[in-house]
Write a protein that holds these residues in place. Structure first.
Motif, PDB file in Angstrom:
ATOM      1  N   TRP A   1       0.839  -1.208   0.000  1.00  0.00           N
ATOM      2  CA  TRP A   1       0.000   0.000   0.000  1.00  0.00           C
ATOM      3  C   TRP A   1       0.872   1.256   0.000  1.00  0.00           C
ATOM      4  CZ3 TRP A   1      -0.697   4.300   3.033  1.00  0.00           C
ATOM      5  CH2 TRP A   1      -1.856   5.042   2.789  1.00  0.00           C
ATOM      6  N   LEU A   2       1.941   1.250   0.803  1.00  0.00           N
ATOM      7  CA  LEU A   2       2.841   2.408   0.851  1.00  0.00           C
ATOM      8  C   LEU A   2       3.509   2.643  -0.498  1.00  0.00           C
ATOM      9  CD1 LEU A   2       4.550   1.866   4.332  1.00  0.00           C
ATOM     10  CD2 LEU A   2       2.944   3.685   3.719  1.00  0.00           C
ATOM     11  N   GLU A   3       3.874   1.555  -1.168  1.00  0.00           N
ATOM     12  CA  GLU A   3       4.506   1.654  -2.484  1.00  0.00           C
ATOM     13  C   GLU A   3       3.595   2.357  -3.484  1.00  0.00           C
ATOM     14  OE1 GLU A   3       7.530   1.121  -5.311  1.00  0.00           O
ATOM     15  OE2 GLU A   3       7.617   0.588  -3.179  1.00  0.00           O
ATOM     16  N   LYS A   4       2.299   2.173  -3.316  1.00  0.00           N
ATOM     17  CA  LYS A   4       1.340   2.749  -4.257  1.00  0.00           C
ATOM     18  C   LYS A   4       0.863   4.138  -3.865  1.00  0.00           C
ATOM     19  CE  LYS A   4       1.214  -0.852  -6.948  1.00  0.00           C
ATOM     20  NZ  LYS A   4       1.781  -0.772  -8.322  1.00  0.00           N
ATOM     21  N   HIS A   5       0.896   4.473  -2.581  1.00  0.00           N
ATOM     22  CA  HIS A   5       0.237   5.695  -2.125  1.00  0.00           C
ATOM     23  C   HIS A   5       1.122   6.691  -1.383  1.00  0.00           C
ATOM     24  CE1 HIS A   5      -3.051   2.684  -2.541  1.00  0.00           C
ATOM     25  NE2 HIS A   5      -3.703   3.706  -3.035  1.00  0.00           N
ATOM     26  N   SER A   6       2.347   6.328  -1.036  1.00  0.00           N
ATOM     27  CA  SER A   6       3.203   7.241  -0.271  1.00  0.00           C
ATOM     28  C   SER A   6       4.393   7.698  -1.114  1.00  0.00           C
ATOM     29  CB  SER A   6       3.709   6.562   1.010  1.00  0.00           C
ATOM     30  OG  SER A   6       4.658   7.377   1.671  1.00  0.00           O
ATOM     31  N   ALA A   7       4.407   8.975  -1.456  1.00  0.00           N
ATOM     32  CA  ALA A   7       5.512   9.520  -2.257  1.00  0.00           C
ATOM     33  C   ALA A   7       6.819   9.495  -1.464  1.00  0.00           C
ATOM     34  CB  ALA A   7       5.176  10.946  -2.690  1.00  0.00           C
ATOM     35  N   ALA A   8       6.745   9.797  -0.156  1.00  0.00           N
ATOM     36  CA  ALA A   8       7.945   9.791   0.681  1.00  0.00           C
ATOM     37  C   ALA A   8       8.558   8.391   0.733  1.00  0.00           C
ATOM     38  CB  ALA A   8       7.602  10.266   2.087  1.00  0.00           C
ATOM     39  N   TYR A   9       7.711   7.384   0.833  1.00  0.00           N
ATOM     40  CA  TYR A   9       8.186   5.996   0.869  1.00  0.00           C
ATOM     41  C   TYR A   9       8.846   5.617  -0.450  1.00  0.00           C
ATOM     42  CZ  TYR A   9       7.999   0.900   1.400  1.00  0.00           C
ATOM     43  OH  TYR A   9       8.321  -0.429   1.472  1.00  0.00           O
ATOM     44  N   GLN A  10       8.275   6.042  -1.546  1.00  0.00           N
ATOM     45  CA  GLN A  10       8.800   5.716  -2.865  1.00  0.00           C
ATOM     46  C   GLN A  10      10.145   6.385  -3.127  1.00  0.00           C
ATOM     47  OE1 GLN A  10       5.762   6.834  -5.694  1.00  0.00           O
ATOM     48  NE2 GLN A  10       4.182   5.708  -4.595  1.00  0.00           N
ATOM     49  N   ARG A  11      10.365   7.550  -2.532  1.00  0.00           N
ATOM     50  CA  ARG A  11      11.591   8.306  -2.819  1.00  0.00           C
ATOM     51  C   ARG A  11      12.811   7.758  -2.109  1.00  0.00           C
ATOM     52  NH1 ARG A  11       8.208  12.985  -2.357  1.00  0.00           N
ATOM     53  NH2 ARG A  11       8.892  13.161  -0.185  1.00  0.00           N
ATOM     54  N   SER A  12      12.640   7.218  -0.908  1.00  0.00           N
ATOM     55  CA  SER A  12      13.784   6.876  -0.063  1.00  0.00           C
ATOM     56  C   SER A  12      13.952   5.374   0.116  1.00  0.00           C
ATOM     57  CB  SER A  12      13.643   7.539   1.309  1.00  0.00           C
ATOM     58  OG  SER A  12      14.673   7.120   2.184  1.00  0.00           O
ATOM     59  N   MET A  13      15.083   4.853  -0.366  1.00  0.00           N
ATOM     60  CA  MET A  13      15.403   3.449  -0.152  1.00  0.00           C
ATOM     61  C   MET A  13      15.610   3.149   1.328  1.00  0.00           C
ATOM     62  SD  MET A  13      15.602   1.549  -2.981  1.00  0.00           S
ATOM     63  CE  MET A  13      16.852   0.284  -2.704  1.00  0.00           C
ATOM     64  N   PHE A  14      16.207   4.093   2.051  1.00  0.00           N
ATOM     65  CA  PHE A  14      16.455   3.868   3.470  1.00  0.00           C
ATOM     66  C   PHE A  14      15.158   3.868   4.273  1.00  0.00           C
ATOM     67  CE2 PHE A  14      20.800   5.008   2.282  1.00  0.00           C
ATOM     68  CZ  PHE A  14      21.510   4.061   3.000  1.00  0.00           C
ATOM     69  N   LEU A  15      14.190   4.685   3.870  1.00  0.00           N
ATOM     70  CA  LEU A  15      12.882   4.649   4.527  1.00  0.00           C
ATOM     71  C   LEU A  15      12.202   3.317   4.234  1.00  0.00           C
ATOM     72  CD1 LEU A  15      10.651   5.994   6.160  1.00  0.00           C
ATOM     73  CD2 LEU A  15       9.813   7.030   4.025  1.00  0.00           C
ATOM     74  N   MET A  16      12.336   2.868   3.000  1.00  0.00           N
ATOM     75  CA  MET A  16      11.742   1.579   2.624  1.00  0.00           C
ATOM     76  C   MET A  16      12.274   0.442   3.491  1.00  0.00           C
ATOM     77  SD  MET A  16      11.666   1.529  -1.546  1.00  0.00           S
ATOM     78  CE  MET A  16      10.684   2.677  -2.502  1.00  0.00           C
ATOM     79  N   ILE A  17      13.601   0.345   3.585  1.00  0.00           N
ATOM     80  CA  ILE A  17      14.170  -0.754   4.351  1.00  0.00           C
ATOM     81  C   ILE A  17      13.942  -0.564   5.850  1.00  0.00           C
ATOM     82  CG2 ILE A  17      16.484   0.265   4.549  1.00  0.00           C
ATOM     83  CD1 ILE A  17      15.528  -3.464   4.115  1.00  0.00           C
TER      84      ILE A  17
END
Length: 308
Positions: free
Chosen positions: A130-146
């Motif tokens: 869901w974050l991958e589809k709806h959160s721009a901040a999540y999509q921008r940062s690899m470190f936030l993702m991990i």
């Protein structure tokens, strides 16, 4: 549909490989919990069930990853099952449902706590989608993702920790959380190092940690993770106080650090491609698991001998 899902599974989640790897991971971690309890590795049918459950939830996560990465894979990995059209979204939705029912059903028969942890892992996996589809901040940062995704790895460790306590009838050992944290650091070493590269050495559009902080900082962060994992496990086992050879086997936790140093030297000296850095990081990961397994087996032999 069944044939499509089987083809997808063999391609994206080879069962034999992942059964071996996940069994090694689960048995090694449980063995360390036994060491912390003053014992050593003890195999059982319940431990097999634990390994199969982690394998199953890993398969669930793989399906979600395939669904989540569909748009990215269409450009960068067009040969993958879903992007290629070998399997459909509907097929994978059915596979997700069947996997979830089997996991929860087989674990509820043993422990509602274990089932709840698995439900949390699966729910968190869907949250990442869901974050991958709806959160721009999540999509921008690899470190936030991990930073968010690593909770899945923590969940696996907590599952083994709880299962171990239930199997042995002992209360949860707080030191077990340090063992789980160490494995989290170890995973982060592999994850960050395999996605760290020098500018201009990768295809355009590939997401890397080094794109955010630079190649030097990213590689040093990766090394700090493996050094941290070794430090935590040496702190737990204290081989400098060893009175027997079996206790001294904990020094093997330094081997992944040596491989990490080699990886770092090659990365700076030869500007090696990230494929080689990833392979060396994977070697650090597996050597650490083997060190855990070897130490727990040695301690089991020691305690058995003393018992006689």
């Amino acid at each position: 549909m069944i044939r499509a899902v089987v083809r997808f599974s063999v391609q994206r989640y080879p069962p034999l490989f992942y059964l071996v790897v996940i069994s090694l991971w689960g048995v090694s971690l449980d063995g360390m919990f036994q060491v912390l309890d003053g014992q050593g590795l003890k195999l059982s049918l319940d431990l097999l069930h634990v390994a199969l459950s982690i394998f199953g939830v890993g398969y669930f996560m793989r399906i979600v990853d395939e669904l989540r990465d569909y748009d990215y894979d269409r450009i960068h990995n067009p040969d993958r099952g879903l992007a290629k059209g070998d399997v459909s979204f509907q097929d994978l939705y059915v596979a997700l449902s069947v996997c979830a029912v089997l996991l929860l059903g087989t674990n509820l028969a043993v422990s509602w706590v274990r089932a709840l942890i698995l439900l949390g892992i699966m729910g968190h996996s869907l949250l990442l989608w869901w974050l991958e589809k709806h959160s721009a901040a999540y999509q921008r940062s690899m470190f936030l993702m991990i930073g968010i995704a690593i909770l899945l790895h923590v969940g696996h460790g907590l599952y083994v920790w709880v299962a171990h306590a239930e199997r042995t009838g002992r209360p949860l050992n707080p030191a077990g959380l340090i063992a789980v944290l160490g494995l989290m650091f170890l995973y982060l070493h592999w994850e960050v190092m395999r996605k760290t590269a020098w500018p201009g050495t990768t295809k355009p559009g590939v997401k890397l940690y080094s794109d955010e902080v630079g190649s030097v900082a990213s590689s040093l962060i990766a090394f700090a993770m493996v050094a941290g994992a070794a430090g935590l496990y040496l702190g737990l086992t204290r081989p400098w106080r060893a009175e027997t050879l079996s206790q001294a086997t904990a020094w093997f936790f330094l081997l992944p650090v040596v491989l990490g140093v080699l990886n770092l030297v090659l990365f700076f000296k030869t500007r090696s491609p990230r494929s080689r850095s990833g392979r060396l990081a994977a070697m650090s990961y597996f050597s650490f698991l083997l060190a855990m397994l070897g130490h727990s087996v040695a301690e089991a032999a020691r305690t058995t001998w003393l018992g006689r």
